[in-house]
Structures are given as structure tokens and as C-alpha cells.
Motif scaffolding. Structure first.
Motif, PDB file in Angstrom:
ATOM      1  N   VAL A   1      -6.286  29.368 -19.017  1.00 19.64           N
ATOM      2  CA  VAL A   1      -6.971  29.187 -17.733  1.00 19.64           C
ATOM      3  C   VAL A   1      -6.018  29.449 -16.567  1.00 19.64           C
TER       4      VAL A   1
ATOM      5  N   LEU B   1     -13.681  30.492 -24.710  1.00 18.99           N
ATOM      6  CA  LEU B   1     -13.133  30.446 -23.360  1.00 18.99           C
ATOM      7  C   LEU B   1     -13.841  31.416 -22.435  1.00 18.99           C
TER       8      LEU B   1
ATOM      9  N   VAL C   1     -11.159  36.190 -22.085  1.00 22.02           N
ATOM     10  CA  VAL C   1     -10.154  35.150 -21.867  1.00 22.02           C
ATOM     11  C   VAL C   1      -9.500  34.856 -23.216  1.00 22.02           C
TER      12      VAL C   1
ATOM     13  N   PHE D   1      -9.986  32.671 -13.082  1.00 22.54           N
ATOM     14  CA  PHE D   1     -10.276  31.239 -12.917  1.00 22.54           C
ATOM     15  C   PHE D   1      -9.816  30.701 -11.566  1.00 22.54           C
TER      16      PHE D   1
ATOM     17  N   HIS E   1     -17.752  28.237 -15.248  1.00 18.92           N
ATOM     18  CA  HIS E   1     -16.909  27.904 -14.107  1.00 18.92           C
ATOM     19  C   HIS E   1     -17.331  28.704 -12.875  1.00 18.92           C
TER      20      HIS E   1
ATOM     21  N   TRP F   1      -8.375  20.946 -12.984  1.00 20.10           N
ATOM     22  CA  TRP F   1      -8.634  21.041 -14.427  1.00 20.10           C
ATOM     23  C   TRP F   1      -7.886  19.945 -15.162  1.00 20.10           C
TER      24      TRP F   1
ATOM     25  N   LEU G   1     -15.314  30.438 -18.707  1.00 22.62           N
ATOM     26  CA  LEU G   1     -15.148  31.177 -17.459  1.00 22.62           C
ATOM     27  C   LEU G   1     -16.484  31.417 -16.780  1.00 22.62           C
TER      28      LEU G   1
ATOM     29  N   TYR H   1      -5.093  26.364 -24.411  1.00 24.09           N
ATOM     30  CA  TYR H   1      -6.317  26.499 -23.617  1.00 24.09           C
ATOM     31  C   TYR H   1      -5.967  26.412 -22.128  1.00 24.09           C
TER      32      TYR H   1
ATOM     33  N   ASP I   1      -4.990  33.241 -16.139  1.00 25.08           N
ATOM     34  CA  ASP I   1      -6.050  34.224 -15.919  1.00 25.08           C
ATOM     35  C   ASP I   1      -6.534  34.109 -14.482  1.00 25.08           C
TER      36      ASP I   1
END
Length: 647
Positions: free
Chosen positions: A550, A474, A497, A556, A481, A563, A478, A546, A553
Motif C-alpha cells: 500500500v 489487494l 497491486v 493509494f 479505497h 491505514w 485499491l 501488505y 504504490d
């Protein structure tokens, strides 16, 4: 004997003489003879033991030049009697000359020139006159006194040139005859009573040309109501004679020459546009492209020329392909059964016949080369040009033709598209076998087999998706992303993450695509499960963890990114199915969270059905229904994978 003088500077006269064009000089002497109503013309090129030209003679049986006119003919620059007469006095031939400069071109044949001419004078007596000139004094010609001759000596003229320059040796080369033939072909065809002989050989276009054709052309404006319409005669030659579009009267007298102005690689030709309307426009023919009517007519003629050579090219390609079939070197054994195959074969035929002269002579080597071309066209048409250049070391002209062929046609793009579609259809069949075949699905491995294949086939999950992350944490999700958002983070400055239980998550696939018509993006996280694994609460819990990582956090956070999180396998348990078919959400969606986050549980059956629905139109148009062996061959060729069967 008297000397006549041209009021012009010698250097100007020598420029008009075109000293480095001996072929043009011979042609001009022949046209002068034809304007003098000659029916038999003989060009004699005398060579020495070393092959050098000693002298050039042009002899004709025309009406000659009366002594009383010689001073006027040779002492004036321009103002020729031909410009006013337009046709010859007795035979009414169209006249080629009009500028009164042609005689000067004789200096291109030798430093010393002489005309010996016999003609009937005003009182009906035959007389002979000799006119001489030298290149040292091109403005001065010596005219002899008339010499009475008997009536048994027929009229005519003999032009003699001696002390030629070295380049006059070109006239002794075999190609000269072909070039002269191309110049006088329409005149000889329209005037069968005329004979022109060069170096002992009679010019006969019918024995030299490779092909000929004629086409009616629309006359400009209302001229068609007054005169017969223009006729375009195309003559193809076995050797290069120089391409021109010759403007002629209906009897084949060339009045002007224009550039051919078309591309026809591999062909040597002369185009003759025959029309009596040109005779009334002789003064402007050299500038025909600036005259609206003539520009329209020449443009129409060039369009007809292009169509002619397209048809000729098609005939030539068909002939070559048939020859290859007869030799058993053609790489296609059967007629195309699908439109995609027909498109591929059309491009193959065009390319292979373009480079035909570069193919190996030996049948086996030619067969191998043609098979190689077929494979490249079938699987990588975009890489065709560099391979051909490497294989054949094509000369520049053929490189240009090949590049033009590949640029002007959409066949290469069509083959790319059809190859991609048929490959996708084959992969869908292969995927169906991997996840549903009872003997195969049991032993397909998620990470080392299914995962590795799907990371190269991301289109399965939706068009325009690009792979961003495969089998990474993850933290990597990030980073990618943020990179897509243009932030280019420093990894050491990012916080880890973690899932809710504090563990790191390993994402199978992360895909991304831009939203059409906006600045937003979509990210898709895919969790793959082996076909033997049923999606239940554990699998749903994993994909939700998962999503939670996201959402919770703040690193993100971005309002322009949506998403989606998928978990995929062959089957799902009843509880998950109830969530996936809830009436208030899209089919397959089991949860929708704030911030544009959706979680999905999907089966391979749904994914494959979606793919087939997208490809349905193309499958029908291409008539491609992949069999099992097509699917397995695709996996082997593209993914180096052969499905195993459980024992």
C-alpha cells in the motif's frame, strides 16, 4: 285564529331547521321542555308495520306557553326571552335556549308540525292554544284562539310532527336512546326529579354508561374566587354516541358543545365541563376557542381527559394481560429479571392489547399468535408494523392507533439497542470460547469458520467500522479505497497491486470508517490467524508485506486516509511481544511508517478485553451476564454455527 309571520327568507329558515338532524331536533324539543320547567318528558315515535315512522310526539308537563306570548314566540327570529332571563322563573334552572330558533328544528321531524300547549294566563285561568306550521311555508305559523280549560287539566305542551322524511326512521333505532342519554346525562344526574322517556324507555345514564369519573379543573383567571371551580365529568359508553366536550352549567344544562379534541382509540365517551361561569359567557361559548380564558379552560380539560384515558388504557391492558395469564396464553412465564426484558414486555403488552380484538378466539390459536408477536418484538421490533398489518388486516382507525403507538414511544428503539448490546455480549462470550476453550480452539478453522463469523461482527475491531472487503486481493482493496474517495475507477485502468516479492496478497478483512469531525478516513486491514497459530516473524512479515504494498504504490496515495494493519491470533512469540510492548508506541503497535501507516500485532485476549470494556457499562445496566449456553445459542441462531469439540 291568526297567522304570525317571520321576516326571513324560507330557505334561510330551513337551513336553521337542520332538516337532516332528527336526533338534534328531538334533543332541542326536550331542552325546550326543560327550559319550561318540565319534570316529565315523553318522546313517542310511532311506526307502521313496515318499520317506517308515522309521527313523532314530544309531551311535557312544563308551564306551557300562554296564548298572549305565542305570537311573540313564533313570529320572531332571535331575541328569545331566554337570552335575558338565563334561569327559569320558578325552579331557577339554567336555560339551554337563547337564540329563538329551536322551534324551527321541529321541521326535521315532519313536514307538518303542531304544538298543543296548556298554560295559566295573566288572570290565573288555564287556557289551551294550538300552533301549526308546514314545511312549505316555514315563515308562517297559525295560532288558534285560546280555549279555556278546567283547572283539573295541568299545564304542559304536546309537540306533534307528521309526514316525516325517510331519515327520521333513525329515531326508532336502539342507538337513539343511547345518544339521547349521553346528551342529557349530566342534567339527569343533577336533577333526579326529572324523567325523560324515549319509545317507552326511561333514560337512565347509570344503567347505560360503562364507566364514569370526575375531576376538578382549575378555573381561568380569578374566577375560582367567585364561583365554585369547574368540574369535568367523563362518561364512557358501550357504543359510539359521538364524542363531544359539552360546556354545561353546574346543574347539567348543556350551553354549548366543542369537539372532544383528543385521541382515545377504543373508547366511546362524552366529556361534560360543568361550571356556572359559562352562564355569563353564553354569547361567546360557540367561539370558546377564540376566547383566551375559555380556550385555557378547554385546553386544561382536554389535558385532564388525556390523562384519564392514559390511566384507563393502563387499567385495560393490565386486565387483559391478567386474563391471558389465567387462560395460559400469555407468552411470558416469569417476571422480567433484567431491565431489557422489562422494556420488551412493556412494548409487547402495549401492542398485543391494542390488537386484542383481532386475536383469534380459540385459545390455542391465540397462544400461537401471541408467541409470534413476542418473537418479532424480541428480535425485529422495527418490522413489527407490517407484520401486524399482514396478520390482522387492521381497519384504518386501528392502523393509525398502532402507528401512533409505535411512533410516540421509544420502546422499539430501546429494544433494538438492548437487543444489539445483549447480542454483542453473547458474541464476546462465544468468541472467547472459540479462541480460548482448549477443546474448541484447536479445531476452529480460520478461513471457513472464524473469518466468516467475524465479517458479520466487524464492531469487534472498533465502533463505526463497516466491512469493505472480505477475502479479496489487494487489487480489490485499491478499488474500494478509491471508491470511498469518490473516484470510481475503471478496474482495467488500474495497475495490479503486488507484494514486494511479486505475489498477489489476499486480504482477510478490510474495514473502513469516517473520522468524526473531519473529512478524513481510516482503513483497517485485518489478517486473522487460527487460534492454534502463534504470531511470529512469518505472520508479521505477511502483514508488513501488505502494508508495504500500500505504501509503495502511488495509486493509494491520499493524505486524508490513515491505514492500520492488524495480525491477530491467540498468542505471539517473545520477539513480537517485545515489539508490541515497546515504550515509545501504543500497546500492540509494532511499527509506524510515514503516511499515517501503523502495523499491529494483537491477541484475541486484548481484542476481547477491549470489547468488554466498551460494553461494561451496558452489561451492568442490563444485568446481562451471558452464560456458555447463551453464547452457543447466539452462534447457532445468528451464524448457523455450532462449535465443535476436539476428541
Amino acid at each position: 285564529m291568526r297567522t304570525v309571520h317571520i321576516e326571513a327568507r324560507p330557505d334561510h329558515l330551513l337551513r336553521l331547521a337542520r332538516l337532516k338532524d332528527p336526533l338534534g331536533a328531538v334533543a332541542e324539543m326536550i331542552w325546550n321542555a326543560l327550559d319550561a320547567e318540565a319534570c316529565e318528558i315523553v318522546v313517542d315515535v310511532e311506526t307502521n308495520d313496515l318499520g317506517g315512522v308515522e309521527y313523532v310526539n314530544v309531551v311535557d308537563d312544563g308551564h306551557g306557553m300562554p296564548h298572549a306570548s305565542c305570537a311573540d314566540y313564533f313570529g320572531r327570529l332571535g331575541g328569545s326571552w331566554k337570552s335575558a332571563a338565563k334561569v327559569s322563573p320558578r325552579l331557577k334552572r339554567g336555560l339551554h335556549g337563547r337564540s329563538g330558533q329551536g322551534r324551527l328544528q321541529a321541521f326535521a321531524l315532519g313536514e307538518q308540525i303542531r304544538w298543543v300547549t296548556t298554560a295559566v294566563n295573566a288572570i290565573g285561568q288555564c287556557e289551551r292554544t294550538t300552533i301549526s306550521g308546514t314545511i312549505d311555508a316555514p315563515a308562517d305559523f297559525t295560532v288558534s284562539e285560546p280555549e279555556p280549560v278546567g283547572d283539573d287539566l295541568p299545564p304542559g305542551t304536546r309537540m306533534e310532527a307528521s309526514l316525516p322524511a325517510d331519515f327520521v326512521g333513525r329515531l326508532a333505532e336502539p342507538g337513539t336512546r343511547d345518544q339521547l342519554t349521553s346528551i342529557f346525562a349530566p342534567f339527569l344526574a343533577a336533577n333526579p326529579d326529572v324523567t325523560i322517556t324515549h319509545a317507552g324507555h326511561v333514560l337512565d345514564p347509570s344503567t347505560v354508561w360503562a364507566h364514569t369519573a370526575e375531576y376538578a379543573v382549575t378555573a381561568p383567571g380569578g374566577a375560582a374566587e367567585v364561583l365554585p371551580g369547574p368540574l369535568l365529568r367523563v362518561i364512557e359508553w358501550p357504543r359510539d354516541v359521538g364524542r363531544t366536550l359539552a360546556l354545561c352549567d353546574s346543574r347539567g344544562v348543556v350551553l354549548a358543545e366543542l369537539p372532544a379534541g383528543i385521541q382515545a382509540p377504543g373508547y366511546h365517551f362524552t366529556a361534560y365541563l360543568l361550571w356556572d361561569g359559562f352562564s355569563d359567557r353564553r354569547e361567546t361559548l360557540e367561539l370558546a376557542e377564540m376566547d383566551a380564558d375559555l380556550a385555557e379552560l378547554s385546553g386544561t380539560a382536554r389535558d385532564v381527559l388525556r390523562r384519564h384515558f392514559r390511566e384507563r388504557d393502563s387499567e385495560r391492558r393490565a386486565r387483559l394481560v391478567q386474563e391471558w395469564k389465567n387462560e395460559d396464553v400469555y407468552p411470558y412465564r416469569q417476571e422480567p429479571s433484567e431491565p431489557a426484558e422489562a422494556v420488551e414486555r412493556q412494548l409487547f403488552d402495549e401492542v398485543a392489547t391494542t390488537v386484542e380484538r383481532r386475536l383469534p378466539r380459540a385459545a390455542q390459536n391465540r397462544r400461537t399468535t401471541l408467541r409470534l408477536l413476542r418473537e418479532i418484538i424480541a428480535h425485529d421490533p422495527g418490522g413489527l408494523y407490517p407484520v401486524l398489518d399482514e396478520l390482522f388486516r387492521l381497519p384504518q382507525a386501528e392502523q393509525d392507533e398502532l402507528r401512533r403507538l409505535l411512533e410516540r414511544t421509544s420502546l422499539s428503539d430501546i429494544i433494538k439497542a438492548t437487543t444489539e448490546v445483549t447480542s454483542r455480549l453473547d458474541f464476546v462470550a462465544a468468541l472467547r470460547k472459540m479462541v480460548f476453550d482448549p477443546q474448541t480452539s484447536k479445531i476452529v478453522k480460520e478461513r471457513s469458520e472464524l473469518h466468516k463469523i467475524l465479517e458479520r461482527e466487524t464492531w469487534v475491531f472498533g465502533d463505526a467500522y463497516a466491512l469493505m472487503v472480505s477475502d479479496r486481493s489487494l487489487d480489490t482493496v485499491l478499488q474500494r479505497h478509491l471508491q470511498e474517495l469518490g473516484r470510481n475507477p475503471v478496474p482495467e485502468q488500474l495497475k495490479p497491486v503486488l507484494r514486494e516479492d511479486g505475489r498477489k496478497g489476499i486480504v482477510d478483512l478490510m474495514l473502513g470508517r469516517a473520522l468524526r469531525g473531519s473529512s478524513g478516513r481510516e482503513h483497517l486491514i485485518v489478517e486473522l490467524k487460527a487460534p492454534s497459530v502463534k504470531v511470529g516473524q512469518n505472520e508479521v512479515g505477511q502483514i508488513k508485506s501488505y502494508a508495504e504494498a500500500v505504501v509503495s504504490d502511488p495509486q493509494f496515495t491520499d493524505a486524508n486516509v490513515k491505514w492500520d494493519f492488524w495480525v491477530i491470533s491467540t498468542t505471539m512469540d517473545n520477539v513480537v511481544r517485545r515489539d508490541a510492548t515497546a515504550p515509545h508506541r501504543p500497546p500492540g503497535c509494532i511499527a509506524e511508517w510515514e503516511g499515517g501507516v501503523r502495523i499491529w500485532a494483537r491477541t484475541w485476549c486484548e481484542v476481547i478485553d477491549d470489547c468488554e470494556a466498551r460494553l461494561h457499562f451496558y452489561r451492568d445496566q442490563l444485568n446481562h451476564d451471558p452464560a456458555t449456553d447463551h453464547a452457543i445459542e447466539y452462534l447457532r441462531r445468528v451464524h448457523h454455527y455450532i462449535p465443535k469439540v476436539s476428541s
